[in-house]
Write an enzyme that holds these catalytic residues in place. Sequence first.
Site, PDB file in Angstrom:
ATOM      1  N   ARG A 137       3.483  75.666  58.955  1.00 53.40           N
ATOM      2  CA  ARG A 137       3.705  76.379  60.207  1.00 53.40           C
ATOM      3  C   ARG A 137       2.431  76.517  61.033  1.00 53.40           C
ATOM      4  NH1 ARG A 137       8.480  79.249  58.456  1.00 53.40           N
ATOM      5  NH2 ARG A 137       9.391  80.522  60.082  1.00 53.40           N
ATOM      6  N   ARG A 144       8.886  85.922  66.543  1.00 54.92           N
ATOM      7  CA  ARG A 144       8.933  84.683  65.747  1.00 54.92           C
ATOM      8  C   ARG A 144       8.894  83.462  66.656  1.00 54.92           C
ATOM      9  NH1 ARG A 144      14.121  86.223  62.562  1.00 54.92           N
ATOM     10  NH2 ARG A 144      14.173  84.067  61.894  1.00 54.92           N
ATOM     11  N   ARG A 151      22.373  90.777  56.103  1.00 55.42           N
ATOM     12  CA  ARG A 151      21.629  90.285  57.262  1.00 55.42           C
ATOM     13  C   ARG A 151      20.148  90.367  56.954  1.00 55.42           C
ATOM     14  NH1 ARG A 151      24.986  90.335  62.090  1.00 55.42           N
ATOM     15  NH2 ARG A 151      26.973  91.184  61.373  1.00 55.42           N
ATOM     16  N   ARG A 181      23.749  86.173  63.079  1.00 53.98           N
ATOM     17  CA  ARG A 181      24.048  85.508  61.800  1.00 53.98           C
ATOM     18  C   ARG A 181      24.015  86.460  60.607  1.00 53.98           C
ATOM     19  NH1 ARG A 181      18.660  81.598  61.062  1.00 53.98           N
ATOM     20  NH2 ARG A 181      17.229  83.275  60.539  1.00 53.98           N
ATOM     21  N   LYS A 195      17.198  74.596  60.347  1.00 51.35           N
ATOM     22  CA  LYS A 195      16.453  73.902  59.286  1.00 51.35           C
ATOM     23  C   LYS A 195      17.059  74.178  57.909  1.00 51.35           C
ATOM     24  CE  LYS A 195      12.557  75.991  60.248  1.00 51.35           C
ATOM     25  NZ  LYS A 195      12.819  76.832  61.419  1.00 51.35           N
TER      26      LYS A 195
HETATM   27  P1  ADP Z   1      12.853  81.218  60.346  1.00 54.80           P
HETATM   28  O1  ADP Z   1      12.562  79.761  60.360  1.00 54.80           O
HETATM   29  O2  ADP Z   1      14.312  81.517  60.490  1.00 54.80           O
HETATM   30  O3  ADP Z   1      12.006  82.021  61.268  1.00 54.80           O
HETATM   31  P2  ADP Z   1      11.863  81.575  57.597  1.00 54.80           P
HETATM   32  O4  ADP Z   1      12.876  82.034  56.623  1.00 54.80           O
HETATM   33  O5  ADP Z   1      11.355  80.196  57.470  1.00 54.80           O
HETATM   34  O6  ADP Z   1      12.505  81.864  58.996  1.00 54.80           O
HETATM   35  O7  ADP Z   1      10.596  82.560  57.564  1.00 54.80           O
HETATM   36  C1  ADP Z   1      10.733  83.960  57.696  1.00 54.80           C
HETATM   37  C2  ADP Z   1       9.353  84.609  57.815  1.00 54.80           C
HETATM   38  O8  ADP Z   1       8.577  84.329  56.640  1.00 54.80           O
HETATM   39  C3  ADP Z   1       8.482  84.118  58.961  1.00 54.80           C
HETATM   40  O9  ADP Z   1       8.779  84.774  60.167  1.00 54.80           O
HETATM   41  C4  ADP Z   1       7.077  84.428  58.425  1.00 54.80           C
HETATM   42  O10 ADP Z   1       6.768  85.805  58.515  1.00 54.80           O
HETATM   43  C5  ADP Z   1       7.195  84.110  56.953  1.00 54.80           C
HETATM   44  N1  ADP Z   1       6.875  82.689  56.671  1.00 54.80           N
HETATM   45  C6  ADP Z   1       7.725  81.749  56.170  1.00 54.80           C
HETATM   46  N2  ADP Z   1       7.106  80.560  56.019  1.00 54.80           N
HETATM   47  C7  ADP Z   1       5.818  80.750  56.442  1.00 54.80           C
HETATM   48  C8  ADP Z   1       4.683  79.909  56.565  1.00 54.80           C
HETATM   49  N3  ADP Z   1       4.732  78.600  56.227  1.00 54.80           N
HETATM   50  N4  ADP Z   1       3.536  80.446  57.049  1.00 54.80           N
HETATM   51  C9  ADP Z   1       3.460  81.732  57.385  1.00 54.80           C
HETATM   52  N5  ADP Z   1       4.493  82.584  57.325  1.00 54.80           N
HETATM   53  C10 ADP Z   1       5.666  82.111  56.852  1.00 54.80           C
END
Ligand code: ADP
Length: 217
Positions: A90, A174, A162, A129, A13
């Site tokens: 999310r 996740r 990282r 990554r 994404k």
């Molecule tokens: P990825 O899509 O690679 O898992 P992100 O960078 O989008 O990672 O998000 C990293 C972390 O930030 C998530 O695992 C969560 O803990 C938090 N997070 C990000 N966006 C949200 C959201 N919309 N709602 C709740 N938690 C979020």
Amino acid sequence: MNIILLGPPGAGKGTQAQRLTSRRSMVQLSTGDMLREAVKAASPVGLRAKAIMEAGELVPDEVVDELIGNRLDQPERYSGSGFIFDGYPRTEAQAKSLDRLLGDRGMKLDYVVEIEVDEEALVDRITGRFTCAKCGAGYHDRYKLPKVPELCDVCGSDQFKRRPDDNEQTVRTRLAEYRAKTAPILPYYEAKGLVRRVDGMAPMDEVGASIEAILDS
Ligand code: ADP
Ligand code: ZN
């Protein structure tokens, strides 16, 4: 045009959002990036989010709703041709909040692009990554090492970083969070006729081209 990029962690994404940002001057709104900045700045939001993110769980809806709402209230920061929501919403509650946040400001969603990937590939992609600490260019231990060992191809820096949540155990959490809470919002958008799908296992540029074809349709 405003779109959501939806897909599990590691689907690409962020990569695709950055591609659209440079090719179409759209504006990326990544709650993950906003939260990481908050953690780095040790702001109240960051202090609240840090442990949750390291565990791979979701931060509370009201925290991310507020982050997004604040950004949408600063149109002077944006001269782009629309927003790319990356990593938000999310949960179903966040999806409803986003409708309200947009509606209140006279905006709407045009597409929800689901990036489909093999779950098997995700852990492998994420745990390898890393990025350039200076310019943010992305690399991978197995698929994309710098051309000159330990020097960034783009800016020449020798500093890389990282994400603390890119370890196997956190990645599994996740993914479980995605399955339990995020994938279930697809029917909400399907009912509105907004969902389009792309094959996230294709090469990066092909995925990008498929997304652009959707935006041009
Ligand atoms: P990825 O899509 O690679 O898992 P992100 O960078 O989008 O990672 O998000 C990293 C972390 O930030 C998530 O695992 C969560 O803990 C938090 N997070 C990000 N966006 C949200 C959201 N919309 N709602 C709740 N938690 C979020
Ligand atoms: Zn660099």
